[in-house]
Design a protein around this motif. Structure first.
Motif, PDB file in Angstrom:
ATOM      1  N   PRO A  51       0.443  -1.218  -0.148  1.00 25.44           N
ATOM      2  CA  PRO A  51      -0.169   0.079  -0.302  1.00 25.44           C
ATOM      3  C   PRO A  51       0.755   1.306  -0.333  1.00 25.44           C
ATOM      4  CG  PRO A  51       0.289  -0.812   2.268  1.00 25.44           C
ATOM      5  CD  PRO A  51       0.756  -1.763   1.132  1.00 25.44           C
ATOM      6  N   LEU A  52       1.563   1.154  -0.050  1.00 25.14           N
ATOM      7  CA  LEU A  52       2.946   2.571  -0.534  1.00 25.14           C
ATOM      8  C   LEU A  52       3.948   1.837  -1.138  1.00 25.14           C
ATOM      9  CD1 LEU A  52       4.701   2.970   2.717  1.00 25.14           C
ATOM     10  CD2 LEU A  52       4.320   0.407   2.164  1.00 25.14           C
ATOM     11  N   THR A  53       4.926   3.063  -1.822  1.00 25.13           N
ATOM     12  CA  THR A  53       5.940   2.875  -2.712  1.00 25.13           C
ATOM     13  C   THR A  53       7.157   2.628  -1.032  1.00 25.13           C
ATOM     14  OG1 THR A  53       5.253   4.708  -4.310  1.00 25.13           O
ATOM     15  CG2 THR A  53       7.291   4.442  -4.361  1.00 25.13           C
ATOM     16  N   LEU A  54       7.840   1.605  -1.727  1.00 31.36           N
ATOM     17  CA  LEU A  54       9.238   1.433  -1.081  1.00 31.36           C
ATOM     18  C   LEU A  54      10.593   2.322  -1.328  1.00 31.36           C
ATOM     19  CD1 LEU A  54       8.472  -2.755  -1.615  1.00 31.36           C
ATOM     20  CD2 LEU A  54       8.121  -0.740   1.038  1.00 31.36           C
ATOM     21  N   PRO A  55      11.142   2.924   0.012  1.00 30.43           N
ATOM     22  CA  PRO A  55      11.849   3.853  -0.126  1.00 30.43           C
ATOM     23  C   PRO A  55      13.153   3.001  -0.829  1.00 30.43           C
ATOM     24  CG  PRO A  55      11.296   3.012   1.589  1.00 30.43           C
ATOM     25  CD  PRO A  55      10.212   2.676   1.334  1.00 30.43           C
ATOM     26  N   GLY A  56      13.944   4.334  -1.671  1.00 31.63           N
ATOM     27  CA  GLY A  56      15.699   4.133  -1.958  1.00 31.63           C
ATOM     28  C   GLY A  56      16.352   3.712  -0.830  1.00 31.63           C
ATOM     29  N   VAL A  57      17.751   3.194  -0.956  1.00 30.13           N
ATOM     30  CA  VAL A  57      18.743   3.363  -0.167  1.00 30.13           C
ATOM     31  C   VAL A  57      18.480   4.808   0.869  1.00 30.13           C
ATOM     32  CG1 VAL A  57      21.109   3.526   0.696  1.00 30.13           C
ATOM     33  CG2 VAL A  57      20.024   2.000  -1.487  1.00 30.13           C
ATOM     34  N   GLY A  58      18.775   4.229   2.410  1.00 26.51           N
ATOM     35  CA  GLY A  58      18.818   6.040   3.490  1.00 26.51           C
ATOM     36  C   GLY A  58      17.797   6.292   3.530  1.00 26.51           C
ATOM     37  N   LYS A  59      16.761   6.294   2.914  1.00 25.95           N
ATOM     38  CA  LYS A  59      15.026   7.059   3.136  1.00 25.95           C
ATOM     39  C   LYS A  59      14.203   6.093   3.324  1.00 25.95           C
ATOM     40  CE  LYS A  59      17.088   9.908   0.269  1.00 25.95           C
ATOM     41  NZ  LYS A  59      18.138  11.616   0.624  1.00 25.95           N
ATOM     42  N   SER A  60      13.525   7.060   4.095  1.00 26.83           N
ATOM     43  CA  SER A  60      11.507   6.420   3.911  1.00 26.83           C
ATOM     44  C   SER A  60      10.722   6.670   3.485  1.00 26.83           C
ATOM     45  CB  SER A  60      11.456   6.960   5.494  1.00 26.83           C
ATOM     46  OG  SER A  60      11.491   8.574   5.798  1.00 26.83           O
ATOM     47  N   ALA A  61       9.153   6.394   3.347  1.00 26.47           N
ATOM     48  CA  ALA A  61       8.052   6.707   2.642  1.00 26.47           C
ATOM     49  C   ALA A  61       7.229   6.587   3.420  1.00 26.47           C
ATOM     50  CB  ALA A  61       8.472   6.424   1.255  1.00 26.47           C
ATOM     51  N   THR A  62       6.037   7.859   3.581  1.00 29.54           N
ATOM     52  CA  THR A  62       5.008   7.557   3.793  1.00 29.54           C
ATOM     53  C   THR A  62       3.560   8.090   3.285  1.00 29.54           C
ATOM     54  OG1 THR A  62       5.875   8.548   5.988  1.00 29.54           O
ATOM     55  CG2 THR A  62       3.174   8.611   6.412  1.00 29.54           C
ATOM     56  N   GLN A  63       2.625   6.623   3.367  1.00 28.62           N
ATOM     57  CA  GLN A  63       1.684   6.984   2.034  1.00 28.62           C
ATOM     58  C   GLN A  63       0.797   6.177   3.292  1.00 28.62           C
ATOM     59  OE1 GLN A  63       2.834   5.741  -1.817  1.00 28.62           O
ATOM     60  NE2 GLN A  63       0.715   5.085  -1.500  1.00 28.62           N
ATOM     61  N   GLY A  64      -0.655   7.009   3.136  1.00 24.80           N
ATOM     62  CA  GLY A  64      -1.838   6.775   4.183  1.00 24.80           C
ATOM     63  C   GLY A  64      -1.589   6.043   5.722  1.00 24.80           C
ATOM     64  N   ASP A  65      -2.015   5.048   5.701  1.00 27.37           N
ATOM     65  CA  ASP A  65      -1.545   4.345   7.262  1.00 27.37           C
ATOM     66  C   ASP A  65      -0.480   4.613   7.292  1.00 27.37           C
ATOM     67  OD1 ASP A  65      -3.997   5.188   7.988  1.00 27.37           O
ATOM     68  OD2 ASP A  65      -4.976   3.234   7.724  1.00 27.37           O
ATOM     69  N   PHE A  66       0.816   3.739   6.323  1.00 24.74           N
ATOM     70  CA  PHE A  66       1.665   2.968   6.981  1.00 24.74           C
ATOM     71  C   PHE A  66       3.089   4.364   5.789  1.00 24.74           C
ATOM     72  CE2 PHE A  66      -1.436   0.350   5.445  1.00 24.74           C
ATOM     73  CZ  PHE A  66      -0.832  -0.354   6.451  1.00 24.74           C
ATOM     74  N   ALA A  68       7.812   3.659   5.656  1.00 21.22           N
ATOM     75  CA  ALA A  68       8.486   2.204   5.658  1.00 21.22           C
ATOM     76  C   ALA A  68      10.027   3.030   5.493  1.00 21.22           C
ATOM     77  CB  ALA A  68       8.334   1.356   4.199  1.00 21.22           C
ATOM     78  N   PHE A  69      10.711   2.107   5.413  1.00 21.92           N
ATOM     79  CA  PHE A  69      12.346   2.979   5.657  1.00 21.92           C
ATOM     80  C   PHE A  69      13.132   1.678   5.392  1.00 21.92           C
ATOM     81  CE2 PHE A  69      12.241   2.406  10.321  1.00 21.92           C
ATOM     82  CZ  PHE A  69      13.511   1.438  10.454  1.00 21.92           C
ATOM     83  N   TRP A  70      14.105   2.698   4.852  1.00 20.85           N
ATOM     84  CA  TRP A  70      14.773   1.649   3.703  1.00 20.85           C
ATOM     85  C   TRP A  70      16.219   0.475   4.739  1.00 20.85           C
ATOM     86  CZ3 TRP A  70      20.159   0.580   3.701  1.00 20.85           C
ATOM     87  CH2 TRP A  70      20.886  -0.551   2.384  1.00 20.85           C
ATOM     88  N   THR A  71      16.532  -0.777   5.203  1.00 21.17           N
ATOM     89  CA  THR A  71      16.866  -1.992   6.327  1.00 21.17           C
ATOM     90  C   THR A  71      18.188  -2.513   5.474  1.00 21.17           C
ATOM     91  OG1 THR A  71      15.491  -3.155   6.533  1.00 21.17           O
ATOM     92  CG2 THR A  71      15.340  -1.305   7.821  1.00 21.17           C
ATOM     93  N   GLY A  72      18.201  -2.809   4.530  1.00 20.67           N
ATOM     94  CA  GLY A  72      19.141  -3.319   3.486  1.00 20.67           C
ATOM     95  C   GLY A  72      18.447  -4.020   2.171  1.00 20.67           C
ATOM     96  N   PRO A  73      19.284  -4.069   1.305  1.00 18.76           N
ATOM     97  CA  PRO A  73      19.228  -5.009  -0.465  1.00 18.76           C
ATOM     98  C   PRO A  73      17.656  -5.230  -0.305  1.00 18.76           C
ATOM     99  CG  PRO A  73      21.140  -5.149  -0.011  1.00 18.76           C
ATOM    100  CD  PRO A  73      21.133  -5.056   1.580  1.00 18.76           C
TER     101      PRO A  73
END
Length: 183
Positions: A51-66, A68-73
């Motif tokens: 339900p959200l676009t997964l962020p790239g290296v060293g980034k986070s993303a927020t969309q709706g209720d969720f 996410a932040f990148w933790t590894g490949p």
């Protein structure tokens, strides 16, 4: 019958909030966490299902209720309001199916949000992470004092620190001691 009550990572019934000078250190307990790792060759399918676009290296993303932040490949930590998504890992697993592995993380981690005008001065005493150059949404895995942690820049004057729950008391002590040295 057992009368179990949830406790915070610091062992209390209510989250700890410390006000030291211009800095506020708040224990955050209202977020559910789950790790998501795309299976080999399934990254695009997992991304389309989530339900959200997964962020790239060293980034986070927020969309709706969720969030996410990148933790590894091909790996991310996903967060959502605990009251709305208590079974976050199960929800995400239903969504991604066999395209990704999902693991419940909520009780494995502690989170402290640090906010205030002296934020950068504070973290420069605790970590070699270049906090002054971090923009809102940046995430770096590094050390805070001697503990491995994720530092997630939420805003210009606000940082989330996410570390193993077993280190909560040591992390809290380090955050408070550094805050006292700044004021």
């Amino acid at each position: 019958m057992h009368k179990l009550k949830p406790i915070t990572p610091l062992g209390a019934e209510e989250p700890q909030v410390d006000q030291i000078g211009t800095l506020t250190i708040a224990e955050v307990v209202d977020q559910a966490l789950a790790s998501v790792a795309a299976r080999e060759g399934q990254l695009d399918a997992a991304q389309k299902a989530l339900p959200l676009t997964l962020p790239g290296v060293g980034k986070s993303a927020t969309q709706g209720d969720f969030a996410a932040f990148w933790t590894g490949p091909d790996q991310w930590m996903i967060s959502a309001d605990h009251d709305q998504h208590e079974l976050l890992a199960a929800e995400l697993k239903q969504i991604v199916g066999d395209t990704a592995s999902v693991v419940e993380q909520t009780d494995g981690w502690c989170r402290f949000d640090v906010s205030g005008a002296a934020l950068c001065d504070h973290f420069e005493r605790l970590s070699n992470v270049p906090v002054r150059t971090m923009a809102a949404g940046d995430v770096i895995r590094g050390t805070v004092e001697h503990l491995g942690a994720f530092l997630w820049r939420l805003a210009d004057d606000r940082m989330a620190v996410i570390a193993p729950r077993s280190s909560a008391a040591s992390l809290h002590h380090a955050l408070v001691a550094a805050a006292r040295s700044v004021v």
